[in-house]
Every structure is written in structure tokens, then in C-alpha cells.
Design a protein around this motif. Sequence first.
Motif, PDB file in Angstrom:
ATOM      1  N   LEU A  37     -53.744  28.721  42.676  1.00  0.00           N
ATOM      2  CA  LEU A  37     -53.230  29.622  41.603  1.00  0.00           C
ATOM      3  C   LEU A  37     -52.295  28.802  40.564  1.00  0.00           C
ATOM      4  O   LEU A  37     -52.721  28.807  39.473  1.00  0.00           O
ATOM      5  CB  LEU A  37     -52.549  30.579  41.854  1.00  0.00           C
ATOM      6  CG  LEU A  37     -53.215  31.895  42.586  1.00  0.00           C
ATOM      7  CD1 LEU A  37     -52.105  32.878  43.487  1.00  0.00           C
ATOM      8  CD2 LEU A  37     -54.034  32.635  41.606  1.00  0.00           C
ATOM      9  N   GLU A  38     -51.438  28.000  41.132  1.00  0.00           N
ATOM     10  CA  GLU A  38     -50.571  26.952  40.235  1.00  0.00           C
ATOM     11  C   GLU A  38     -51.682  25.947  39.650  1.00  0.00           C
ATOM     12  O   GLU A  38     -51.473  25.632  38.461  1.00  0.00           O
ATOM     13  CB  GLU A  38     -49.950  26.269  40.976  1.00  0.00           C
ATOM     14  CG  GLU A  38     -48.593  27.152  41.761  1.00  0.00           C
ATOM     15  CD  GLU A  38     -47.935  26.324  42.522  1.00  0.00           C
ATOM     16  OE1 GLU A  38     -47.881  25.316  42.979  1.00  0.00           O
ATOM     17  OE2 GLU A  38     -46.885  27.110  43.203  1.00  0.00           O
ATOM     18  N   ILE A  40     -55.051  26.312  38.830  1.00  0.00           N
ATOM     19  CA  ILE A  40     -55.725  27.246  37.769  1.00  0.00           C
ATOM     20  C   ILE A  40     -54.931  27.220  36.583  1.00  0.00           C
ATOM     21  O   ILE A  40     -55.378  27.278  35.294  1.00  0.00           O
ATOM     22  CB  ILE A  40     -56.523  28.331  38.370  1.00  0.00           C
ATOM     23  CG1 ILE A  40     -57.459  27.727  39.242  1.00  0.00           C
ATOM     24  CG2 ILE A  40     -56.872  29.501  37.408  1.00  0.00           C
ATOM     25  CD1 ILE A  40     -57.992  29.099  40.454  1.00  0.00           C
ATOM     26  N   THR A  41     -53.677  27.948  36.867  1.00  0.00           N
ATOM     27  CA  THR A  41     -52.818  28.251  35.948  1.00  0.00           C
ATOM     28  C   THR A  41     -52.331  27.162  34.932  1.00  0.00           C
ATOM     29  O   THR A  41     -52.525  27.230  33.716  1.00  0.00           O
ATOM     30  CB  THR A  41     -51.574  28.840  36.433  1.00  0.00           C
ATOM     31  OG1 THR A  41     -51.670  29.975  37.384  1.00  0.00           O
ATOM     32  CG2 THR A  41     -50.476  29.279  35.138  1.00  0.00           C
ATOM     33  N   GLU A  42     -52.248  25.945  35.614  1.00  0.00           N
ATOM     34  CA  GLU A  42     -51.587  24.809  34.611  1.00  0.00           C
ATOM     35  C   GLU A  42     -52.851  24.359  33.775  1.00  0.00           C
ATOM     36  O   GLU A  42     -52.926  23.997  32.839  1.00  0.00           O
ATOM     37  CB  GLU A  42     -50.874  23.916  35.537  1.00  0.00           C
ATOM     38  CG  GLU A  42     -49.769  24.170  35.871  1.00  0.00           C
ATOM     39  CD  GLU A  42     -48.935  24.659  34.781  1.00  0.00           C
ATOM     40  OE1 GLU A  42     -48.677  23.966  33.861  1.00  0.00           O
ATOM     41  OE2 GLU A  42     -48.095  25.521  35.055  1.00  0.00           O
ATOM     42  N   ALA A  43     -54.221  24.357  34.333  1.00  0.00           N
ATOM     43  CA  ALA A  43     -55.362  23.800  33.817  1.00  0.00           C
ATOM     44  C   ALA A  43     -55.569  24.580  32.645  1.00  0.00           C
ATOM     45  O   ALA A  43     -55.950  23.950  31.642  1.00  0.00           O
ATOM     46  CB  ALA A  43     -56.440  23.610  34.994  1.00  0.00           C
ATOM     47  N   SER A  44     -55.509  26.021  32.833  1.00  0.00           N
ATOM     48  CA  SER A  44     -55.865  26.909  31.864  1.00  0.00           C
ATOM     49  C   SER A  44     -54.842  26.863  30.579  1.00  0.00           C
ATOM     50  O   SER A  44     -55.365  26.673  29.508  1.00  0.00           O
ATOM     51  CB  SER A  44     -55.792  28.334  32.380  1.00  0.00           C
ATOM     52  OG  SER A  44     -56.730  28.635  33.385  1.00  0.00           O
ATOM     53  N   LYS A  45     -53.670  26.560  30.967  1.00  0.00           N
ATOM     54  CA  LYS A  45     -52.417  26.407  29.874  1.00  0.00           C
ATOM     55  C   LYS A  45     -52.908  25.163  28.939  1.00  0.00           C
ATOM     56  O   LYS A  45     -52.810  25.132  27.660  1.00  0.00           O
ATOM     57  CB  LYS A  45     -51.274  26.136  30.463  1.00  0.00           C
ATOM     58  CG  LYS A  45     -50.648  27.382  31.149  1.00  0.00           C
ATOM     59  CD  LYS A  45     -49.224  27.431  31.406  1.00  0.00           C
ATOM     60  CE  LYS A  45     -48.801  28.730  32.161  1.00  0.00           C
ATOM     61  NZ  LYS A  45     -47.499  28.316  32.749  1.00  0.00           N
ATOM     62  N   LYS A  46     -53.476  24.157  29.693  1.00  0.00           N
ATOM     63  CA  LYS A  46     -53.452  22.610  28.912  1.00  0.00           C
ATOM     64  C   LYS A  46     -55.081  22.798  28.052  1.00  0.00           C
ATOM     65  O   LYS A  46     -54.834  22.390  27.099  1.00  0.00           O
ATOM     66  CB  LYS A  46     -53.506  21.621  30.008  1.00  0.00           C
ATOM     67  CG  LYS A  46     -52.248  21.474  30.462  1.00  0.00           C
ATOM     68  CD  LYS A  46     -52.144  20.096  31.258  1.00  0.00           C
ATOM     69  CE  LYS A  46     -50.560  19.980  32.005  1.00  0.00           C
ATOM     70  NZ  LYS A  46     -50.484  19.046  32.735  1.00  0.00           N
ATOM     71  N   ILE A  47     -55.870  23.552  28.738  1.00  0.00           N
ATOM     72  CA  ILE A  47     -57.087  23.362  28.144  1.00  0.00           C
ATOM     73  C   ILE A  47     -57.313  24.505  26.881  1.00  0.00           C
ATOM     74  O   ILE A  47     -57.660  24.185  25.887  1.00  0.00           O
ATOM     75  CB  ILE A  47     -58.099  23.865  29.142  1.00  0.00           C
ATOM     76  CG1 ILE A  47     -58.620  22.918  30.091  1.00  0.00           C
ATOM     77  CG2 ILE A  47     -59.640  24.238  28.297  1.00  0.00           C
ATOM     78  CD1 ILE A  47     -59.315  23.414  31.253  1.00  0.00           C
ATOM     79  N   THR A  48     -56.678  25.391  26.923  1.00  0.00           N
ATOM     80  CA  THR A  48     -56.654  26.400  25.877  1.00  0.00           C
ATOM     81  C   THR A  48     -54.963  26.989  25.725  1.00  0.00           C
ATOM     82  O   THR A  48     -54.814  28.264  26.085  1.00  0.00           O
ATOM     83  CB  THR A  48     -57.636  27.544  25.972  1.00  0.00           C
ATOM     84  OG1 THR A  48     -57.354  28.171  27.332  1.00  0.00           O
ATOM     85  CG2 THR A  48     -58.872  27.069  25.980  1.00  0.00           C
ATOM     86  N   PRO A  49     -54.094  26.308  24.948  1.00  0.00           N
ATOM     87  CA  PRO A  49     -52.793  26.700  25.088  1.00  0.00           C
ATOM     88  C   PRO A  49     -52.499  27.786  24.214  1.00  0.00           C
ATOM     89  O   PRO A  49     -51.687  28.750  24.476  1.00  0.00           O
ATOM     90  CB  PRO A  49     -51.910  25.393  24.627  1.00  0.00           C
ATOM     91  CG  PRO A  49     -53.096  24.639  23.815  1.00  0.00           C
ATOM     92  CD  PRO A  49     -54.477  25.069  24.706  1.00  0.00           C
ATOM     93  N   TYR A  50     -53.497  28.039  23.229  1.00  0.00           N
ATOM     94  CA  TYR A  50     -53.171  29.150  22.496  1.00  0.00           C
ATOM     95  C   TYR A  50     -54.203  30.574  22.562  1.00  0.00           C
ATOM     96  O   TYR A  50     -54.483  31.257  21.829  1.00  0.00           O
ATOM     97  CB  TYR A  50     -53.398  28.674  20.748  1.00  0.00           C
ATOM     98  CG  TYR A  50     -52.389  27.703  20.635  1.00  0.00           C
ATOM     99  CD1 TYR A  50     -50.951  27.957  20.452  1.00  0.00           C
ATOM    100  CD2 TYR A  50     -52.905  26.369  20.501  1.00  0.00           C
ATOM    101  CE1 TYR A  50     -49.843  26.959  20.324  1.00  0.00           C
ATOM    102  CE2 TYR A  50     -51.811  25.344  20.148  1.00  0.00           C
ATOM    103  CZ  TYR A  50     -50.569  25.652  19.947  1.00  0.00           C
ATOM    104  OH  TYR A  50     -49.556  24.436  19.844  1.00  0.00           O
ATOM    105  N   ALA A  51     -54.985  30.248  23.943  1.00  0.00           N
ATOM    106  CA  ALA A  51     -55.702  31.470  24.002  1.00  0.00           C
ATOM    107  C   ALA A  51     -54.945  32.963  23.966  1.00  0.00           C
ATOM    108  O   ALA A  51     -54.096  33.041  24.523  1.00  0.00           O
ATOM    109  CB  ALA A  51     -56.214  31.392  25.193  1.00  0.00           C
TER     110      ALA A  51
END
Length: 70
Positions: A37-38, A40-51
Motif C-alpha cells: 500500500l505504501e 502504490i501510494t507513493e508511486a501514484s503521488k509521484k506519477i500523477t501529483p495533481y490527479a
Amino acid sequence: MKKSTIEEIKERFDIEVERFSNIETEQLPTINAKISLEIITEASKKITPYAENLLDIGCGGGIFSQILCK
């Protein structure tokens, strides 16, 4: 082997949805669930920070989506 009825399948599915929708018990069998979970969360934030939207395609209760969207 007897084929399950629609009602039996629905009942079994409903029970599983309840189990997988509970954030406290959903990932118990997965040893590294917290780490996953950590990551996935961090990768998602970095890939699309303004999603603004998230599409969760899976076979569970959407636990990862709920955590990511906090």
C-alpha cells in the motif's frame, strides 16, 4: 458436482464483498500488504501529483483506492 444456483453465487459473493471491504481484515493473508500500500501510494503521488480522479480496476472492495484518496 452440483452447479451453484444464482442465489448461492450471489450469497457467496455478498459475504466476500463484506470481508474484502473491511480495511482491518481485507489484507490479513498478505504478509506485505502494508508495504504494498505504501509503495502504490507513493508511486501514484509521484506519477500523477495533481490527479483528481482514480479508477480502481480489481476484484475487491476498493481498499487501495480508499487509502490512496485520503
